[in-house]
Design a protein around this motif. Structure first.
Motif, PDB file in Angstrom:
ATOM      1  N   VAL A   9       0.874  -1.172   0.000  1.00  0.00           N
ATOM      2  CA  VAL A   9       0.000   0.000   0.000  1.00  0.00           C
ATOM      3  C   VAL A   9       0.911   1.221   0.000  1.00  0.00           C
ATOM      4  N   ILE A  10       0.617   2.214  -0.837  1.00  0.00           N
ATOM      5  CA  ILE A  10       1.492   3.397  -0.911  1.00  0.00           C
ATOM      6  C   ILE A  10       0.710   4.694  -1.037  1.00  0.00           C
ATOM      7  N   SER A  11       1.188   5.719  -0.335  1.00  0.00           N
ATOM      8  CA  SER A  11       0.627   7.061  -0.462  1.00  0.00           C
ATOM      9  C   SER A  11       1.755   8.081  -0.349  1.00  0.00           C
ATOM     10  N   ILE A  12       1.506   9.307  -0.810  1.00  0.00           N
ATOM     11  CA  ILE A  12       2.516  10.370  -0.760  1.00  0.00           C
ATOM     12  C   ILE A  12       1.844  11.678  -0.368  1.00  0.00           C
ATOM     13  N   ASP A  19      -3.012   7.999   5.975  1.00  0.00           N
ATOM     14  CA  ASP A  19      -3.495   7.492   4.683  1.00  0.00           C
ATOM     15  C   ASP A  19      -3.447   5.964   4.633  1.00  0.00           C
ATOM     16  N   ILE A  20      -2.459   5.385   5.274  1.00  0.00           N
ATOM     17  CA  ILE A  20      -2.338   3.925   5.313  1.00  0.00           C
ATOM     18  C   ILE A  20      -3.420   3.353   6.241  1.00  0.00           C
ATOM     19  N   ALA A  73      -6.273   4.622   6.780  1.00  0.00           N
ATOM     20  CA  ALA A  73      -7.585   4.766   6.150  1.00  0.00           C
ATOM     21  C   ALA A  73      -7.890   3.652   5.156  1.00  0.00           C
ATOM     22  N   MET A  74      -6.885   2.869   4.783  1.00  0.00           N
ATOM     23  CA  MET A  74      -7.123   1.693   3.935  1.00  0.00           C
ATOM     24  C   MET A  74      -7.362   0.444   4.793  1.00  0.00           C
ATOM     25  N   ALA A 123      -8.522  -4.440   1.367  1.00  0.00           N
ATOM     26  CA  ALA A 123      -8.451  -3.008   1.645  1.00  0.00           C
ATOM     27  C   ALA A 123      -9.864  -2.478   1.822  1.00  0.00           C
ATOM     28  N   VAL A 124     -10.025  -1.490   2.707  1.00  0.00           N
ATOM     29  CA  VAL A 124     -11.329  -0.831   2.859  1.00  0.00           C
ATOM     30  C   VAL A 124     -11.321   0.420   1.985  1.00  0.00           C
ATOM     31  N   LEU A 125     -12.098   0.393   0.904  1.00  0.00           N
ATOM     32  CA  LEU A 125     -12.105   1.491  -0.065  1.00  0.00           C
ATOM     33  C   LEU A 125     -13.169   2.521   0.301  1.00  0.00           C
ATOM     34  N   ARG A 126     -13.197   3.610  -0.476  1.00  0.00           N
ATOM     35  CA  ARG A 126     -14.231   4.631  -0.254  1.00  0.00           C
ATOM     36  C   ARG A 126     -15.566   4.214  -0.855  1.00  0.00           C
ATOM     37  N   SER A 127     -15.527   3.228  -1.699  1.00  0.00           N
ATOM     38  CA  SER A 127     -16.671   2.939  -2.575  1.00  0.00           C
ATOM     39  C   SER A 127     -17.638   1.890  -2.054  1.00  0.00           C
ATOM     40  N   LEU A 167     -12.426   6.436   4.926  1.00  0.00           N
ATOM     41  CA  LEU A 167     -11.395   7.384   4.508  1.00  0.00           C
ATOM     42  C   LEU A 167     -11.006   8.249   5.704  1.00  0.00           C
ATOM     43  N   ASP A 168      -9.877   8.916   5.581  1.00  0.00           N
ATOM     44  CA  ASP A 168      -9.494   9.803   6.692  1.00  0.00           C
ATOM     45  C   ASP A 168      -9.954  11.224   6.379  1.00  0.00           C
TER      46      ASP A 168
END
Lengths: 346, 346
Positions: free
Chosen positions: A58-61, A96-97, A99-100, A169-173, A239-240
């Motif tokens: 899992v990656i975020s920036i 962000d991590i 929130a997944m 993963a827990v998505l927004r959708s 989501l966060d």
């Protein structure tokens, strides 16, 4: 306490080579001694290598820029420390991590520094980064590498890696009509803290309760325990809240094709906690509850009837879209116009 | 050719919301249609998910800042395009993965933009990023996510992930006395190009050969095929030359506890290719060969006696440290004082 020589107090990054500056940063990140179990290869080569035991990463920036995301000196006299900036870089990336529904394994950090930046400020930033990771509970995470460069303003970018440990993963959708909408962590505290920083009320005149709100703006406390817990408890979407409850809620609603209906009584309760700042500044606390970001609380939906995981509070419900309706956020069934944070729109 | 309305030509990022700007960027990165096979979850959620099929992820991060890593307008009249900046962000990040012997799987990108930045410039950056990934041959890589924010200067940070496909990583530390030192790609071309950009010689007066050097500075061509090839051929150590042959060579030498001895005849051959710029500017081409970075050629060591992989040229050898000697770089057995690029030291 050992006396610090004057030359050390006034030393700027322009007075050190890149390798000398790195040699001061690495030990503070415990890069030379202790790596998290996930770090296969730490700093010092062209790239780092991180374990990804379930075959996925899992990656975020995320970036913080001086005078956009923080001011070195605020209107109320508070000076943002390097520690604050390092902590905040850790907090917002780790969130962000979270929130997944994932657990962070590694951070890589790119620092852009004006030549006149004090070396002691940069060392403080490294301390804040390490403390944020540790004290927020990201025990499996360490800083595995980075990049240093010059610029006209301070900028800190971190990329964070995480693992789902074999889970989904827990998505927004994934929110479905009938789901319960729930919150973990705080909302509006960082916005109240920002309002205090931007006021001209002397920082030293604040009560401990007011100061605590200011501290959430400077050192957010995302509930990192909550993301993986929500995932295993069966959260349908998550989501966060980084840009505000209404704005981020609308993102979740949009991705799920549904409406989020917030419960006024719960919003009122969230607002009560902001009393120490709202009374002082004469601001309606609901403004901060609905529009304030940067606490990095988690907004999640759960199937109705299940027990919410510890630390989550129900604040509303997911409803089906009416035939002519667009996805969005309502309060007690009525559309809200409250906004949130947009990086470009004025 | 469709006529572009004036308002579109002058539109700045301050005139768009964050989501509107993203909606213009995503299609250019083909984020909405095509993901690389490695992308499990692309942009649009709190984080992306990338495949890491052998249970490890290689990661690096790198930043380019306006007026440090590029100028929007150079002394010779050349205007850096968004395309150039996007391409260079792709190239220098992909090169770090290449230098481990790995193959890139994903990029995440954080853009900091002054409000007055033209939207068309940002669209051009997205095009350059996508073209760089594709044309440099990173076929398994796509842009999986990012972050947008405001600042006083343009800054582009990319974090890049890669896979070793079950193989070992080629570190800086594995060179052994007797190994052959070899180069893939170019060295000094980007530095010669920089000298042309910083000269006051009109960009339009350059010959095609001179212009080709300038182009390497603006759109580097790292040999992405060479890293995995060197790994499977048995390379003992490797890094990419981003700060100069002597400076980066010293890093490899230091990590390996050895001396690198460069062959003057090979250095001369590398310098000959820089003739079109060195004659024009009256600069010794060896200055660029020894001190110039940013071509992102690969410097690797191989056991003597094996056939070098296609595209590598022997330029020296690895020697044991003398009893009182420090690791470093020599030319024909003599210590060289030639420097390279340091981000802070003046």
């Amino acid at each position: 306490m050992p006396e610090i020589p004057l030359s050390e107090k006034t030393l700027t990054v322009a007075g050190l080579s890149e390798s000398d500056l790195l040699a001061r940063i690495f030990p503070r990140l415990e890069m030379d001694a202790r790596h998290s179990a996930a770090t296969v290869l730490g700093p010092g080569d062209d790239a780092a290598i991180i374990s990804a035991s379930d075959g996925r990463t899992v990656i975020s920036i995320d970036t913080q820029v001086q005078d956009q995301d923080f001011r070195l000196r605020w209107a109320n006299g508070y000076h943002t420390t390097g520690f604050d900036v390092g902590w905040k870089a850790a907090a917002q990336n780790l969130s962000d991590i979270n929130a997944m529904g994932a657990t962070a394994t590694s951070l890589v950090v790119s620092l852009t520094l004006p030549p006149g930046t004090l070396v002691s400020w940069v060392e403080d930033l490294a301390d804040g980064l390490a403390a944020g990771i540790r004290e927020l509970g990201a025990e499996e995470c360490s800083v595995a590498g980075g990049d240093l460069g010059r610029g006209r303003e301070i900028s800190v970018t971190a990329a964070v890696l995480g693992t789902l440990n074999g889970g989904r993963a827990v998505l927004r959708s994934g929110a479905r009509p009938g789901d319960v909408l729930a919150l973990a962590g705080t909302v509006g505290h960082a916005a109240a803290g920002l309002a205090l920083l931007e006021s001209e009320l002397d920082v030293h005149s604040l009560t401990p309760e007011q100061r605590a709100l200011l501290d959430i703006q400077c050192r957010p406390q995302p509930p990192l325990w909550a993301g993986p817990l929500a995932r295993t408890a069966g959260a349908t979407a998550m989501l966060d809240i980084s840009d505000g409850l209404v704005r981020d809620g609308a993102r979740l609603a949009g991705a799920s094709g549904a409406v989020l209906d917030l419960e006024p009584r719960e919003l009122g309760r969230l607002g009560e906690r902001l009393g120490p700042a709202s009374e002082l500044l004469g601001v309606d606390p609901l403004t901060w509850v609905l529009g304030g970001g940067e606490d990095h609380g988690l907004l999640a939906t759960f199937p109705s009837g299940i027990q919410l995981p510890s630390g989550f509070t129900a604040i509303g419900s997911v409803q089906a879209l009416g035939t002519t309706e667009s996805p969005g956020v309502k309060i007690a069934g009525r559309v809200t116009g409250a906004g949130g944070w947009d990086h470009f729109a004025d």
